[in-house]
Scaffold this motif. Structure first.
Motif, PDB file in Angstrom:
ATOM      1  N   LEU A  54     -27.916  58.978  11.289  1.00  0.00           N
ATOM      2  CA  LEU A  54     -26.703  58.157  11.296  1.00  0.00           C
ATOM      3  C   LEU A  54     -25.460  59.041  11.385  1.00  0.00           C
ATOM      4  O   LEU A  54     -24.567  58.781  12.186  1.00  0.00           O
ATOM      5  CB  LEU A  54     -26.657  57.298  10.032  1.00  0.00           C
ATOM      6  N   LEU A  55     -25.423  60.086  10.596  1.00  0.00           N
ATOM      7  CA  LEU A  55     -24.247  60.955  10.584  1.00  0.00           C
ATOM      8  C   LEU A  55     -24.184  61.881  11.785  1.00  0.00           C
ATOM      9  O   LEU A  55     -23.116  62.104  12.345  1.00  0.00           O
ATOM     10  CB  LEU A  55     -24.219  61.776   9.292  1.00  0.00           C
ATOM     11  N   GLY A  56     -25.305  62.417  12.193  1.00  0.00           N
ATOM     12  CA  GLY A  56     -25.311  63.389  13.277  1.00  0.00           C
ATOM     13  C   GLY A  56     -25.294  62.769  14.656  1.00  0.00           C
ATOM     14  O   GLY A  56     -24.459  63.095  15.503  1.00  0.00           O
ATOM     15  N   ASP A  57     -26.219  61.847  14.892  1.00  0.00           N
ATOM     16  CA  ASP A  57     -26.362  61.241  16.214  1.00  0.00           C
ATOM     17  C   ASP A  57     -25.643  59.904  16.334  1.00  0.00           C
ATOM     18  O   ASP A  57     -25.608  59.311  17.405  1.00  0.00           O
ATOM     19  CB  ASP A  57     -27.842  61.020  16.543  1.00  0.00           C
ATOM     20  N   GLN A  58     -25.120  59.407  15.211  1.00  0.00           N
ATOM     21  CA  GLN A  58     -24.465  58.096  15.162  1.00  0.00           C
ATOM     22  C   GLN A  58     -25.388  57.031  15.742  1.00  0.00           C
ATOM     23  O   GLN A  58     -25.010  56.232  16.595  1.00  0.00           O
ATOM     24  CB  GLN A  58     -23.117  58.148  15.858  1.00  0.00           C
ATOM     25  N   ASP A  59     -26.609  57.041  15.230  1.00  0.00           N
ATOM     26  CA  ASP A  59     -27.679  56.172  15.703  1.00  0.00           C
ATOM     27  C   ASP A  59     -27.622  54.822  14.977  1.00  0.00           C
ATOM     28  O   ASP A  59     -27.831  54.759  13.766  1.00  0.00           O
ATOM     29  CB  ASP A  59     -29.017  56.864  15.438  1.00  0.00           C
ATOM     30  N   PRO A  60     -27.354  53.721  15.705  1.00  0.00           N
ATOM     31  CA  PRO A  60     -27.298  52.408  15.065  1.00  0.00           C
ATOM     32  C   PRO A  60     -28.626  51.993  14.432  1.00  0.00           C
ATOM     33  O   PRO A  60     -28.643  51.255  13.457  1.00  0.00           O
ATOM     34  CB  PRO A  60     -26.932  51.451  16.205  1.00  0.00           C
ATOM     35  N   ASP A  61     -29.747  52.477  14.979  1.00  0.00           N
ATOM     36  CA  ASP A  61     -31.043  52.162  14.386  1.00  0.00           C
ATOM     37  C   ASP A  61     -31.175  52.781  13.000  1.00  0.00           C
ATOM     38  O   ASP A  61     -31.830  52.225  12.116  1.00  0.00           O
ATOM     39  CB  ASP A  61     -32.185  52.648  15.279  1.00  0.00           C
ATOM     40  N   ALA A  62     -30.543  53.924  12.793  1.00  0.00           N
ATOM     41  CA  ALA A  62     -30.558  54.563  11.479  1.00  0.00           C
ATOM     42  C   ALA A  62     -29.777  53.721  10.471  1.00  0.00           C
ATOM     43  O   ALA A  62     -30.192  53.592   9.319  1.00  0.00           O
ATOM     44  CB  ALA A  62     -29.989  55.974  11.566  1.00  0.00           C
ATOM     45  N   LEU A  63     -28.656  53.135  10.902  1.00  0.00           N
ATOM     46  CA  LEU A  63     -27.903  52.246  10.016  1.00  0.00           C
ATOM     47  C   LEU A  63     -28.758  51.034   9.654  1.00  0.00           C
ATOM     48  O   LEU A  63     -28.822  50.636   8.492  1.00  0.00           O
ATOM     49  CB  LEU A  63     -26.589  51.797  10.663  1.00  0.00           C
ATOM     50  N   GLU A  64     -29.423  50.475  10.630  1.00  0.00           N
ATOM     51  CA  GLU A  64     -30.300  49.325  10.376  1.00  0.00           C
ATOM     52  C   GLU A  64     -31.385  49.692   9.361  1.00  0.00           C
ATOM     53  O   GLU A  64     -31.661  48.933   8.434  1.00  0.00           O
ATOM     54  CB  GLU A  64     -30.933  48.862  11.691  1.00  0.00           C
ATOM     55  N   TYR A  65     -31.980  50.858   9.520  1.00  0.00           N
ATOM     56  CA  TYR A  65     -33.009  51.316   8.583  1.00  0.00           C
ATOM     57  C   TYR A  65     -32.423  51.416   7.172  1.00  0.00           C
ATOM     58  O   TYR A  65     -33.021  50.941   6.209  1.00  0.00           O
ATOM     59  CB  TYR A  65     -33.553  52.679   9.025  1.00  0.00           C
ATOM     60  N   LEU A  66     -31.249  52.047   7.051  1.00  0.00           N
ATOM     61  CA  LEU A  66     -30.652  52.263   5.733  1.00  0.00           C
ATOM     62  C   LEU A  66     -30.211  50.959   5.069  1.00  0.00           C
ATOM     63  O   LEU A  66     -30.267  50.831   3.850  1.00  0.00           O
ATOM     64  CB  LEU A  66     -29.483  53.240   5.835  1.00  0.00           C
ATOM     65  N   VAL A  67     -29.794  50.000   5.864  1.00  0.00           N
ATOM     66  CA  VAL A  67     -29.421  48.699   5.301  1.00  0.00           C
ATOM     67  C   VAL A  67     -30.652  47.994   4.728  1.00  0.00           C
ATOM     68  O   VAL A  67     -30.565  47.302   3.722  1.00  0.00           O
ATOM     69  CB  VAL A  67     -28.727  47.813   6.366  1.00  0.00           C
ATOM     70  N   ASN A  68     -31.797  48.221   5.338  1.00  0.00           N
ATOM     71  CA  ASN A  68     -33.025  47.544   4.925  1.00  0.00           C
ATOM     72  C   ASN A  68     -33.848  48.303   3.892  1.00  0.00           C
ATOM     73  O   ASN A  68     -34.921  47.845   3.504  1.00  0.00           O
ATOM     74  CB  ASN A  68     -33.884  47.235   6.154  1.00  0.00           C
ATOM     75  N   VAL A  69     -33.349  49.453   3.420  1.00  0.00           N
ATOM     76  CA  VAL A  69     -34.052  50.200   2.374  1.00  0.00           C
ATOM     77  C   VAL A  69     -34.042  49.363   1.101  1.00  0.00           C
ATOM     78  O   VAL A  69     -33.009  48.801   0.728  1.00  0.00           O
ATOM     79  CB  VAL A  69     -33.365  51.561   2.134  1.00  0.00           C
ATOM     80  N   GLN A  70     -35.184  49.277   0.456  1.00  0.00           N
ATOM     81  CA  GLN A  70     -35.295  48.489  -0.772  1.00  0.00           C
ATOM     82  C   GLN A  70     -35.066  49.372  -1.983  1.00  0.00           C
ATOM     83  O   GLN A  70     -35.867  50.240  -2.299  1.00  0.00           O
ATOM     84  CB  GLN A  70     -36.692  47.852  -0.861  1.00  0.00           C
ATOM     85  N   VAL A  71     -33.926  49.178  -2.651  1.00  0.00           N
ATOM     86  CA  VAL A  71     -33.616  49.886  -3.896  1.00  0.00           C
ATOM     87  C   VAL A  71     -33.286  48.835  -4.942  1.00  0.00           C
ATOM     88  O   VAL A  71     -32.787  47.761  -4.624  1.00  0.00           O
ATOM     89  CB  VAL A  71     -32.448  50.880  -3.731  1.00  0.00           C
ATOM     90  N   ASP A  72     -33.578  49.149  -6.192  1.00  0.00           N
ATOM     91  CA  ASP A  72     -33.383  48.184  -7.267  1.00  0.00           C
ATOM     92  C   ASP A  72     -32.346  48.667  -8.265  1.00  0.00           C
ATOM     93  O   ASP A  72     -32.112  49.872  -8.406  1.00  0.00           O
ATOM     94  CB  ASP A  72     -34.702  47.957  -8.013  1.00  0.00           C
ATOM     95  N   GLY A  73     -31.745  47.715  -8.962  1.00  0.00           N
ATOM     96  CA  GLY A  73     -30.858  48.013 -10.075  1.00  0.00           C
ATOM     97  C   GLY A  73     -29.733  48.956  -9.731  1.00  0.00           C
ATOM     98  O   GLY A  73     -28.999  48.779  -8.755  1.00  0.00           O
ATOM     99  N   GLU A  74     -29.613  50.004 -10.548  1.00  0.00           N
ATOM    100  CA  GLU A  74     -28.548  50.984 -10.368  1.00  0.00           C
ATOM    101  C   GLU A  74     -28.669  51.694  -9.029  1.00  0.00           C
ATOM    102  O   GLU A  74     -27.678  52.133  -8.452  1.00  0.00           O
ATOM    103  CB  GLU A  74     -28.588  52.003 -11.504  1.00  0.00           C
ATOM    104  N   GLY A  75     -29.873  51.774  -8.516  1.00  0.00           N
ATOM    105  CA  GLY A  75     -30.098  52.400  -7.216  1.00  0.00           C
ATOM    106  C   GLY A  75     -29.320  51.713  -6.109  1.00  0.00           C
ATOM    107  O   GLY A  75     -28.876  52.357  -5.159  1.00  0.00           O
ATOM    108  N   ALA A  76     -29.140  50.389  -6.221  1.00  0.00           N
ATOM    109  CA  ALA A  76     -28.381  49.652  -5.203  1.00  0.00           C
ATOM    110  C   ALA A  76     -26.911  50.079  -5.210  1.00  0.00           C
ATOM    111  O   ALA A  76     -26.300  50.211  -4.153  1.00  0.00           O
ATOM    112  CB  ALA A  76     -28.506  48.153  -5.437  1.00  0.00           C
ATOM    113  N   PHE A  77     -26.351  50.298  -6.388  1.00  0.00           N
ATOM    114  CA  PHE A  77     -24.970  50.772  -6.480  1.00  0.00           C
ATOM    115  C   PHE A  77     -24.847  52.171  -5.881  1.00  0.00           C
ATOM    116  O   PHE A  77     -23.908  52.468  -5.146  1.00  0.00           O
ATOM    117  CB  PHE A  77     -24.487  50.780  -7.940  1.00  0.00           C
ATOM    118  N   GLU A  78     -25.806  53.043  -6.213  1.00  0.00           N
ATOM    119  CA  GLU A  78     -25.795  54.407  -5.687  1.00  0.00           C
ATOM    120  C   GLU A  78     -25.986  54.415  -4.168  1.00  0.00           C
ATOM    121  O   GLU A  78     -25.333  55.177  -3.461  1.00  0.00           O
ATOM    122  CB  GLU A  78     -26.904  55.247  -6.346  1.00  0.00           C
ATOM    123  N   HIS A  79     -26.885  53.570  -3.692  1.00  0.00           N
ATOM    124  CA  HIS A  79     -27.126  53.463  -2.246  1.00  0.00           C
ATOM    125  C   HIS A  79     -25.857  52.967  -1.547  1.00  0.00           C
ATOM    126  O   HIS A  79     -25.450  53.492  -0.512  1.00  0.00           O
ATOM    127  CB  HIS A  79     -28.306  52.531  -1.993  1.00  0.00           C
TER     128      HIS A  79
END
Length: 147
Positions: A54-79
């Motif tokens: 996402l940062l290097g290649d500015q790949d929109p698929d990488a943003l999609e992947y990161l949006v769909n990462v499953q994190v819980d609780g405090e992890g969601a705030f950190e994410h």
């Protein structure tokens, strides 16, 4: 036998170099271990790899992947905090342009993550949410569907 040993050492060295590249710190983006409270090393690897894409290649698929990462609780705030830092680092035109590839549900999730990350992150340059929205108009217009 000596050739096999050399090949094995080179393969391990190549693998270690690749892992170092993927997991090394990214300037301007703090990836907390809480955000990486993911189940497996494979998920952690995927997170770091897509963050770099996402940062290097500015790949929109990488943003999609990161949006769909499953994190819980405090992890969601950190994410969310990590994604806010990515938005700041990439800038409004680039980040906002990548949002068009996301579906409605992913846009809603990204907005929630950005809100949580902004609240949790303590970004002194933009202390309140309205000011943050004004600083990144293209991104928030794209998230609201008013592009």
């Amino acid at each position: 036998m000596k050739k096999i040993g050399i090949i094995l050492v080179l393969a391990l060295l190549g693998f270690a170099t690749h892992l170092y590249y993927v997991f090394r710190p990214i300037e301007g983006v703090d990836v907390s271990e809480v955000a990486l409270s993911l189940e497996s090393p494979t998920e952690k690897y995927g997170y770091h790899k897509h963050l770099r894409l996402l940062l290097g290649d500015q790949d929109p698929d990488a943003l999609e992947y990161l949006v769909n990462v499953q994190v819980d609780g405090e992890g969601a705030f950190e994410h969310g905090r990590t994604l806010v830092q990515v938005l700041i680092k990439l800038g409004d035109p680039i980040f906002g342009g990548m949002i068009s590839k996301l579906n409605k549900n992913e846009k809603d999730t990204l907005l929630i993550l950005l809100m949580a990350g902004h609240e949790y992150g303590g970004f002194s340059a933009t202390p309140n949410w309205e000011q943050f929205n004004r600083q990144f108009p293209l991104t928030f217009r794209a998230l609201s569907g008013k592009v």
